[in-house]
Design an enzyme around this catalytic site. Sequence first.
Site, short mmCIF file in Angstrom:
data_model
loop_
_atom_site.label_atom_id
_atom_site.label_comp_id
_atom_site.label_asym_id
_atom_site.label_seq_id
_atom_site.Cartn_x
_atom_site.Cartn_y
_atom_site.Cartn_z
CE LYS A 95 -3.77 2.83 2.44
NZ LYS A 95 -4.19 2.63 3.82
N GLY A 156 -8.06 9.21 9.20
CA GLY A 156 -9.06 8.38 10.21
C GLY A 156 -10.15 10.24 10.73
CB ALA A 182 -8.42 7.57 4.22
N GLY A 183 -11.51 7.78 6.35
CA GLY A 183 -12.12 8.83 6.16
C GLY A 183 -13.70 7.84 6.84
CG ASN A 204 -6.98 1.12 11.69
OD1 ASN A 204 -5.41 1.51 11.81
ND2 ASN A 204 -7.10 0.43 12.06
CB THR A 205 -9.46 5.94 12.44
OG1 THR A 205 -8.47 5.65 11.80
CG2 THR A 205 -9.86 6.17 13.96
#
EC number: 2.8.1.10
Length: 271
Positions: A95, A156, A182-183, A204-205
Amino acid sequence: MLKIAETEFGSRLFTGTGKFASGKLMQEAIAASGSELVTLAMKRVDFKTGSDDILAPLLSRGVRLLPNTSGARNAKEAIFAAELAREMLGTEWLKLEIHPDPKYLMPDPMETFAAAKELVSQGFKVLPYVHADPVLCRRLEEIGCAAVMPLGSPIGSNQGLVSREFLKIIIEQASIPVVVDAGIGAPSHACEAMELGADAVLVNTAIASSADPVRMARAFALAVQIGREAYLAGLGSKSLHAHETSPLTGFLNTGLSTTGLVDSGMAEKLL
């Protein structure tokens, strides 16, 4: 089945390894998610041993590792990290992340393209993290990237698909997998991405920082499945006007006439 670089995946939910309260919790959440591709920051790996405290458990689960170059500020640093990953982890999957701005972590398109071109030439399976830029994503496909990973919103931030309209264009024109990254802050965001036609999402977050990461991982797994099913079924088109789902008056006319209560002419007048 999702196929990236000739490798098939049963799950379209990819996960990260950062921000978990403990390695044990991370492992349990990844197991609950059903994810078969897990990203790992190279800056967390101890290059003296080629591992960190989570590497062995991940490998024991049989998941494919996707090392990332998070922390790289330019193409040179990213290429160096990629070469280390291949040597220490024995994988050509990568990645590619290059974000020199520590406040917003926006990916640098020029450095990303330069690094991707070099890494592809070295035989890496490159999955670049980029802005939701249809032109850039097309160029990355043309140079041989295995997939593209356009952002939904800043890393995040949990803002969801702020880049929605551009993601639609990327998905429409791509002939390689599109992984929204992301996001994504809620299962509903992941579901929406899949409804748009994304091939997968990376989360993830939203999982790691939730009050119950294991349950949240399960929720994301279900959301991704539901969104994919909805996309395959074909969503209805949107309209500014109402459209009746059944005849408004015809059935009354027919009913009054056939019952003999009134003749057809009177039925028309009543209606």
